[in-house]
Design a protein around this motif. Structure first.
Motif, PDB file in Angstrom:
ATOM      1  N   TYR A  86     -22.009 -78.042 104.589  1.00  0.00           N
ATOM      2  CA  TYR A  86     -23.274 -77.442 104.678  1.00  0.00           C
ATOM      3  C   TYR A  86     -23.368 -76.232 105.365  1.00  0.00           C
ATOM      4  O   TYR A  86     -24.468 -76.006 106.084  1.00  0.00           O
ATOM      5  CB  TYR A  86     -24.091 -78.730 105.295  1.00  0.00           C
ATOM      6  CG  TYR A  86     -23.972 -79.154 106.722  1.00  0.00           C
ATOM      7  CD1 TYR A  86     -24.863 -78.223 107.776  1.00  0.00           C
ATOM      8  CD2 TYR A  86     -22.996 -79.765 106.904  1.00  0.00           C
ATOM      9  CE1 TYR A  86     -24.573 -78.723 109.161  1.00  0.00           C
ATOM     10  CE2 TYR A  86     -22.695 -80.166 108.413  1.00  0.00           C
ATOM     11  CZ  TYR A  86     -23.549 -79.829 109.375  1.00  0.00           C
ATOM     12  OH  TYR A  86     -23.278 -79.816 110.759  1.00  0.00           O
ATOM     13  N   PRO A 140     -24.014 -72.720 107.182  1.00  0.00           N
ATOM     14  CA  PRO A 140     -25.252 -71.884 107.109  1.00  0.00           C
ATOM     15  C   PRO A 140     -24.627 -70.631 106.498  1.00  0.00           C
ATOM     16  O   PRO A 140     -23.642 -70.029 106.559  1.00  0.00           O
ATOM     17  CB  PRO A 140     -25.881 -71.730 108.346  1.00  0.00           C
ATOM     18  CG  PRO A 140     -24.503 -71.968 109.119  1.00  0.00           C
ATOM     19  CD  PRO A 140     -23.669 -73.062 108.474  1.00  0.00           C
ATOM     20  N   ASP A 141     -25.863 -69.716 105.987  1.00  0.00           N
ATOM     21  CA  ASP A 141     -25.763 -68.522 105.621  1.00  0.00           C
ATOM     22  C   ASP A 141     -25.655 -67.321 106.553  1.00  0.00           C
ATOM     23  O   ASP A 141     -25.554 -66.217 106.150  1.00  0.00           O
ATOM     24  CB  ASP A 141     -26.485 -68.064 104.161  1.00  0.00           C
ATOM     25  CG  ASP A 141     -27.868 -68.233 104.548  1.00  0.00           C
ATOM     26  OD1 ASP A 141     -28.368 -68.472 105.870  1.00  0.00           O
ATOM     27  OD2 ASP A 141     -28.695 -68.090 103.777  1.00  0.00           O
ATOM     28  N   GLU A 142     -26.024 -67.852 107.832  1.00  0.00           N
ATOM     29  CA  GLU A 142     -25.969 -67.138 108.908  1.00  0.00           C
ATOM     30  C   GLU A 142     -25.887 -67.750 110.383  1.00  0.00           C
ATOM     31  O   GLU A 142     -25.951 -68.921 110.240  1.00  0.00           O
ATOM     32  CB  GLU A 142     -27.606 -66.258 108.928  1.00  0.00           C
ATOM     33  CG  GLU A 142     -28.448 -67.313 109.037  1.00  0.00           C
ATOM     34  CD  GLU A 142     -30.176 -66.750 109.050  1.00  0.00           C
ATOM     35  OE1 GLU A 142     -30.125 -65.444 108.829  1.00  0.00           O
ATOM     36  OE2 GLU A 142     -30.954 -67.332 109.284  1.00  0.00           O
ATOM     37  N   ASP A 143     -25.417 -67.320 111.410  1.00  0.00           N
ATOM     38  CA  ASP A 143     -25.126 -67.803 112.561  1.00  0.00           C
ATOM     39  C   ASP A 143     -26.616 -68.249 113.213  1.00  0.00           C
ATOM     40  O   ASP A 143     -27.306 -67.426 113.214  1.00  0.00           O
ATOM     41  CB  ASP A 143     -24.656 -66.716 113.546  1.00  0.00           C
ATOM     42  CG  ASP A 143     -23.945 -67.399 114.685  1.00  0.00           C
ATOM     43  OD1 ASP A 143     -24.608 -68.403 115.360  1.00  0.00           O
ATOM     44  OD2 ASP A 143     -23.117 -66.934 115.357  1.00  0.00           O
ATOM     45  N   HIS A 159     -13.438 -75.500 106.062  1.00  0.00           N
ATOM     46  CA  HIS A 159     -14.981 -75.646 106.252  1.00  0.00           C
ATOM     47  C   HIS A 159     -15.400 -75.441 107.644  1.00  0.00           C
ATOM     48  O   HIS A 159     -16.663 -75.582 108.093  1.00  0.00           O
ATOM     49  CB  HIS A 159     -15.616 -76.885 105.443  1.00  0.00           C
ATOM     50  CG  HIS A 159     -15.004 -76.770 104.228  1.00  0.00           C
ATOM     51  ND1 HIS A 159     -15.731 -75.750 103.082  1.00  0.00           N
ATOM     52  CD2 HIS A 159     -14.158 -77.493 103.421  1.00  0.00           C
ATOM     53  CE1 HIS A 159     -14.885 -76.240 102.125  1.00  0.00           C
ATOM     54  NE2 HIS A 159     -14.336 -77.182 102.239  1.00  0.00           N
ATOM     55  N   TRP A 177     -18.670 -77.502 109.758  1.00  0.00           N
ATOM     56  CA  TRP A 177     -19.889 -77.781 109.051  1.00  0.00           C
ATOM     57  C   TRP A 177     -19.581 -78.724 107.753  1.00  0.00           C
ATOM     58  O   TRP A 177     -19.648 -78.380 106.696  1.00  0.00           O
ATOM     59  CB  TRP A 177     -20.443 -76.464 108.428  1.00  0.00           C
ATOM     60  CG  TRP A 177     -20.755 -75.618 109.396  1.00  0.00           C
ATOM     61  CD1 TRP A 177     -20.062 -74.405 109.566  1.00  0.00           C
ATOM     62  CD2 TRP A 177     -21.631 -75.326 110.533  1.00  0.00           C
ATOM     63  NE1 TRP A 177     -20.662 -73.675 110.528  1.00  0.00           N
ATOM     64  CE2 TRP A 177     -21.491 -74.150 111.104  1.00  0.00           C
ATOM     65  CE3 TRP A 177     -22.730 -76.202 110.907  1.00  0.00           C
ATOM     66  CZ2 TRP A 177     -22.317 -73.660 112.197  1.00  0.00           C
ATOM     67  CZ3 TRP A 177     -23.309 -75.846 112.002  1.00  0.00           C
ATOM     68  CH2 TRP A 177     -23.431 -74.636 112.612  1.00  0.00           C
ATOM     69  N   GLN A 207     -17.382 -71.067 104.250  1.00  0.00           N
ATOM     70  CA  GLN A 207     -18.350 -70.457 103.163  1.00  0.00           C
ATOM     71  C   GLN A 207     -19.574 -71.102 103.471  1.00  0.00           C
ATOM     72  O   GLN A 207     -19.722 -72.435 103.768  1.00  0.00           O
ATOM     73  CB  GLN A 207     -17.750 -70.597 101.793  1.00  0.00           C
ATOM     74  CG  GLN A 207     -16.377 -69.961 101.599  1.00  0.00           C
ATOM     75  CD  GLN A 207     -16.339 -68.380 101.768  1.00  0.00           C
ATOM     76  OE1 GLN A 207     -17.248 -67.867 101.376  1.00  0.00           O
ATOM     77  NE2 GLN A 207     -15.467 -67.905 102.390  1.00  0.00           N
ATOM     78  N   ALA A 208     -20.676 -70.294 103.253  1.00  0.00           N
ATOM     79  CA  ALA A 208     -22.148 -70.988 103.234  1.00  0.00           C
ATOM     80  C   ALA A 208     -22.174 -72.219 102.011  1.00  0.00           C
ATOM     81  O   ALA A 208     -21.271 -71.871 100.949  1.00  0.00           O
ATOM     82  CB  ALA A 208     -22.988 -69.800 102.902  1.00  0.00           C
ATOM     83  N   SER A 249     -22.840 -74.042  98.929  1.00  0.00           N
ATOM     84  CA  SER A 249     -23.241 -73.393  97.613  1.00  0.00           C
ATOM     85  C   SER A 249     -24.115 -73.941  96.866  1.00  0.00           C
ATOM     86  O   SER A 249     -24.605 -73.464  96.041  1.00  0.00           O
ATOM     87  CB  SER A 249     -21.672 -73.462  96.812  1.00  0.00           C
ATOM     88  OG  SER A 249     -21.232 -74.809  96.700  1.00  0.00           O
ATOM     89  N   ALA A 274     -29.153 -75.717 100.922  1.00  0.00           N
ATOM     90  CA  ALA A 274     -29.582 -74.234 101.371  1.00  0.00           C
ATOM     91  C   ALA A 274     -30.938 -74.523 102.270  1.00  0.00           C
ATOM     92  O   ALA A 274     -31.641 -75.392 102.247  1.00  0.00           O
ATOM     93  CB  ALA A 274     -29.807 -73.443 100.353  1.00  0.00           C
ATOM     94  N   ARG A 332     -36.344 -71.714 108.611  1.00  0.00           N
ATOM     95  CA  ARG A 332     -35.282 -71.103 109.212  1.00  0.00           C
ATOM     96  C   ARG A 332     -35.719 -70.706 110.526  1.00  0.00           C
ATOM     97  O   ARG A 332     -35.037 -70.623 111.700  1.00  0.00           O
ATOM     98  CB  ARG A 332     -35.025 -69.867 108.376  1.00  0.00           C
ATOM     99  CG  ARG A 332     -34.251 -70.118 107.188  1.00  0.00           C
ATOM    100  CD  ARG A 332     -34.282 -68.978 106.221  1.00  0.00           C
ATOM    101  NE  ARG A 332     -33.507 -68.854 105.117  1.00  0.00           N
ATOM    102  CZ  ARG A 332     -32.035 -68.848 105.114  1.00  0.00           C
ATOM    103  NH1 ARG A 332     -31.313 -68.769 106.192  1.00  0.00           N
ATOM    104  NH2 ARG A 332     -31.398 -69.058 103.861  1.00  0.00           N
TER     105      ARG A 332
END
Length: 385
Positions: free
Chosen positions: A84, A86-89, A168, A171, A260-261, A263, A268, A274
């Motif tokens: 899981y 994240p796509d950003e810190d 991973h 996460w 990786q963020a 998928s 998401a 956010r």
């Protein structure tokens, strides 16, 4: 149920195939007796009081520490993990004090719902092929999934007590399938933390008395989620704008550079979670809270505990524009909310405390709220001494 080597290999191929098709990022097998150190460690955790008010841990101690006590028929345990990441810190959000920080794992659908149905599908196909019985668990039963995942080789328990994976990072959601089939176990992973203590040093409330030991009573995730009462005053400033959980120790792990963020769209982050505005969150009554967090794990703590958390964030925000909303919550039906509002007002507009106390204290019957007023008045008197 005895399984031949040939049949065991076929079953494992089935499990791997179905796990990948269901969106899991890792799958491994271990034995129910693979965590012999767990009973003593868990007993030590409870004896020290580190579990706080989570009484179910002490009440299920024996079953939690030994899978064979939970289900005597189990012969193999399949551990499955879902990334899981994240796509950003998530940490830069902590400096935006007009916003609330929701833990990464809670920014979309409840992962229990996402995973459990898929685990049941895999378990059903396994039972159909192998015969025998299966049971599925996703963090809702007395199962020590992190030690089992480490024994199965998915990762190792880091110094922050969470699972760490070379692929991973920190996460991973975990679930397990208990089966009466005898499957070939995987080798455990090696602890690769070395001398690193980034996760320990990242904790704002110093919740780690030593590496690999967590005092939940000091953990922000516990304080904002499991804790049903007022948040202890000694931790409020350190909580900052964290309104549900905390990612600091996870986000600090250097192994995340290989992660990786997530998928899958279902994992998401919702855009409105956010960086939600504190002013929007403070306005939530119970129906609005339930609607906004429908399908989210945040919903399970209820509106009052959540608004308590948001008020702590408001008190830490230095945003005087929030004062009118905080002032209105001084009269909230929930004493938990009223007490948090007193503290937030004392942080944002201490000069208003004396007048507000005169209007509120005479009618206040809850002792915790009265204690908040006394503390706020003491702070006000000290500043004018």
């Amino acid at each position: 149920m005895r399984t031949s080597t040939s049949d065991s290999a076929k079953l494992r191929a089935l499990i791997d195939r179905e796990a990948a098709a269901a969106g899991f990022d890792a799958v491994a097998v271990t034995r129910p007796d693979a965590i012999p150190q767990a009973p003593a460690r868990l007993a030590e955790f409870v004896a020290a009081g580190f579990h706080g008010s989570m009484d179910w841990i002490a009440e299920t101690l024996q079953r939690r520490a030994d899978p064979s006590v939970l289900w005597p028929q189990v012969r193999s345990i399949i551990v499955l993990a879902m990334n899981y990441g994240p796509d950003e810190d998530p940490r830069p959000l902590l400096s935006r004090r007009d916003r609330g920080a929701v833990s990464v794992y809670a920014r979309n659908r409840d992962y229990h719902e996402v995973m459990k149905g898929r685990l049941k599908e895999i378990a059903g196909k396994l039972a159909s092929r192998a015969g025998g019985d299966v049971k599925v668990f996703v963090d809702t039963a007395p199962v020590m999934e992190k030690p089992l995942a480490a024994a199965a080789g998915i990762g190792w328990q880091g110094k922050h007590t969470n699972l760490v994976s070379r692929a991973h990072g920190s996460w991973l959601f975990l679930g397990s399938i208990f089966t009466t089939a005898e499957l070939e176990p995987d080798a455990p992973e090696t602890d690769r933390c070395g001398s690193c203590r980034a996760c320990l040093d990242a904790c704002p409330t110093k919740a780690f008395p030593a590496p690999y030991k967590l005092d939940a009573r000091r953990c922000i995730s516990y304080l904002t989620i499991e804790n049903k009462g007022p948040i202890p005053r000694e931790f409020r400033a350190a909580i900052g704008n964290r309104i549900y959980g905390c990612d600091d120790c996870l986000a600090a792990c250097p192994w995340n550079k290989f992660a990786q963020a997530a998928s899958e769209a279902k994992l998401a982050a919702r855009e409105d979670l956010r960086a939600p505005k504190l002013t929007d969150l403070l306005a939530l009554d119970d129906p609005a809270f339930r609607a906004f967090f429908s399908g989210s794990p945040v919903k399970r703590i209820g509106r009052d505990r959540f608004i308590r958390n948001v008020l702590v964030a408001a008190g830490n925000s230095d945003d005087i524009c929030l004062v009118p909303q905080v002032r209105m919550l001084l009269a909230d039906p929930s004493p938990l909310v009223r007490g948090a509002a007193v503290w937030a007002l004392s942080r944002l507009a201490l000069e208003e405390v004396r007048a507000a106390a005169r209007a509120s204290l005479a009618a206040e019957t809850d002792e915790d709220v009265r204690a908040e007023w006394r503390a706020a008045l003491a702070d006000e008197m000290e500043t004018h001494a």
